[in-house]
Design an enzyme around this catalytic site. Structure first.
Site, PDB file in Angstrom:
ATOM      1  N   ASP A   2       1.725  53.032   5.556  1.00  0.00           N
ATOM      2  CA  ASP A   2       1.492  51.748   6.208  1.00  0.00           C
ATOM      3  C   ASP A   2       0.310  51.067   5.520  1.00  0.00           C
ATOM      4  O   ASP A   2      -0.823  51.542   5.594  1.00  0.00           O
ATOM      5  CB  ASP A   2       1.205  51.983   7.694  1.00  0.00           C
ATOM      6  CG  ASP A   2       1.152  50.693   8.496  1.00  0.00           C
ATOM      7  OD1 ASP A   2       1.490  49.629   7.932  1.00  0.00           O
ATOM      8  OD2 ASP A   2       0.778  50.757   9.679  1.00  0.00           O
ATOM      9  N   ASP A  26       5.437  45.991   4.427  1.00  0.00           N
ATOM     10  CA  ASP A  26       4.208  46.765   4.229  1.00  0.00           C
ATOM     11  C   ASP A  26       4.252  48.189   4.770  1.00  0.00           C
ATOM     12  O   ASP A  26       3.217  48.861   4.804  1.00  0.00           O
ATOM     13  CB  ASP A  26       3.022  46.031   4.854  1.00  0.00           C
ATOM     14  CG  ASP A  26       3.181  45.832   6.354  1.00  0.00           C
ATOM     15  OD1 ASP A  26       4.315  45.924   6.850  1.00  0.00           O
ATOM     16  OD2 ASP A  26       2.175  45.569   7.020  1.00  0.00           O
ATOM     17  N   GLU A  27       5.416  48.682   5.164  1.00  0.00           N
ATOM     18  CA  GLU A  27       5.466  50.077   5.611  1.00  0.00           C
ATOM     19  C   GLU A  27       6.849  50.667   5.368  1.00  0.00           C
ATOM     20  O   GLU A  27       7.850  49.956   5.324  1.00  0.00           O
ATOM     21  CB  GLU A  27       5.052  50.224   7.080  1.00  0.00           C
ATOM     22  CG  GLU A  27       6.023  49.694   8.083  1.00  0.00           C
ATOM     23  CD  GLU A  27       5.579  49.964   9.514  1.00  0.00           C
ATOM     24  OE1 GLU A  27       5.340  51.137   9.868  1.00  0.00           O
ATOM     25  OE2 GLU A  27       5.500  48.993  10.274  1.00  0.00           O
TER      26      GLU A  27
END
Length: 365
Positions: free
Chosen positions: A14, A109-110
């Protein structure tokens, strides 16, 4: 003699305050400053992501600009550059692919990685996580937090335990104790309403959930009760699944008489937000992307989207975000249709399925 049990090696990665961190990387004047991506100095709009300097003042995603200014008068509002974030996300993905092809993106983003059989033969999931963190720092000048465990649920929780730039490993022997001590708010499907219901039932931790019979959990919480019963015992067999299909839940209203004022549209938007929140509750899902759809009397249609770094967990958050998107539109004609939808979500029917498409943001203005 029984053969030793084998475990999967799952990493959840993350990025730390992703949008804000990219802005601070690219613009020296933002470094070390409290910044918010999204929103505006005039108090309009909502924050998409806040830097860690801003979070110290209590600024967080989905917060109105006005509230962010009250908490942190010196906050700097940066206009989102979603094309840049998307490109950086591709670079991050390329780093992941050096170690495994089993990559399940949850957003820009993860992602989950299954490194049980890693490409480089490293073997240790912890060492792989360290290598990925090092590569992202050296090549992209960004930081990422990692959680390592034997299943997706625990790995995801672990990645949030030592932010920013953290690395947390929760091994098989520690999972049961970890799950028992976990606050119920940390479980998928437990928003404010469900947490309140759990507290009223005397359920505050995983241990409290573990003491309940499965049929009681299902009676109280629907199908998600099956998930609670299994996950508190460390049972999560969901595979890391690349390229999951996109999904959304939405609602829209076509008007008998075309509408021409923001006041009327906002009143309808508030009603739609309540109805959409009801649909989300029935489907037992939680999403991070909200899309506003508007169709003019001449049938010209436009959409605006915003993705937060946390899920929409209330009708108030849905309305605040939708209202912000609507307020940025200059009405070019009377409006015949208004709609909102949630996507990029965790589906908890039977068992949570976090995997979603990479969110695209070309429609943001």
């Amino acid at each position: 003699m029984d053969s030793p049990q084998t475990y999967r090696k799952i990493i959840h990665l993350d990025m730390d305050a992703f949008y804000a961190s990219v802005e601070q990387r690219d613009f020296p004047e933002y470094r070390g400053k409290a910044i918010a991506v999204g929103g505006s100095p005039d108090g309009r709009g909502v924050v998409a992501t806040a830097s860690y300097e801003a979070r110290k003042f209590g600024v967080k995603s989905a917060m109105s600009s006005r509230k962010a200014l009250q908490l942190c008068p010196e906050i700097i509002f940066a206009r989102p550059r979603f094309e840049v974030y998307k490109q950086v996300s591709y670079q991050i993905r390329e780093i992941f692919q050096r170690y495994t092809d089993l990559i399940e993106p949850l957003s820009l983003d993860e992602a989950f990685l299954d490194v049980t059989m890693d490409k480089q033969g490293i073997g240790s999931a912890i060492d792989i996580a360290k290598a990925i963190k090092s590569a992202i720092k050296e090549e992209l000048n960004l930081t990422v937090s990692a959680g390592v465990s034997v299943n997706k649920f625990v790995a995801k929780i672990a990645s949030d335990m030592d932010k920013p730039n953290g690395l947390t490993f929760i091994g098989p022997s520690k999972i049961l104790k970890f799950m028992e001590s976990l606050p119920v708010e940390k479980f998928f499907g437990v928003g404010k309403v469900t947490a309140k219901k759990m507290h009223e039932l005397g359920l505050f931790t995983g241990m409290d959930l573990k003491k309940q019979r499965e049929d009681d959990l299902v009676r109280w919480f629907g199908k998600t009760g099956h998930f609670f019963y299994r996950i508190v015992r460390g049972i999560d067999e969901r595979p890391v699944t690349p390229n999951r299909s996109s999904k959304s839940v939405g609602i829209e209203d076509t008007f008998e008489t075309d509408i021409e004022t923001f006041e009327e549209l906002n009143a309808i938007l508030q009603r739609l937000s309540i109805q959409l929140w009801g649909r989300i509750g029935k489907k037992e899902i939680s999403g991070r992307t909200l899309t506003l759809k508007l169709k003019y009397a001449d049938f010209v249609q436009l959409t605006r989207s915003l993705t937060l770094d946390t899920s929409f967990d209330s009708e108030e958050k849905i309305y605040a975000t939708a209202h912000s998107l609507l307020s940025k539109i200059a009405l070019a004609n009377k409006v015949r249709l208004l709609g909102i939808s949630i996507s990029n979500f965790v589906d908890e029917t039977d068992f949570p399925k976090e995997g979603v498409q990479l969110a695209l943001f070309e429609n943001y203005q």
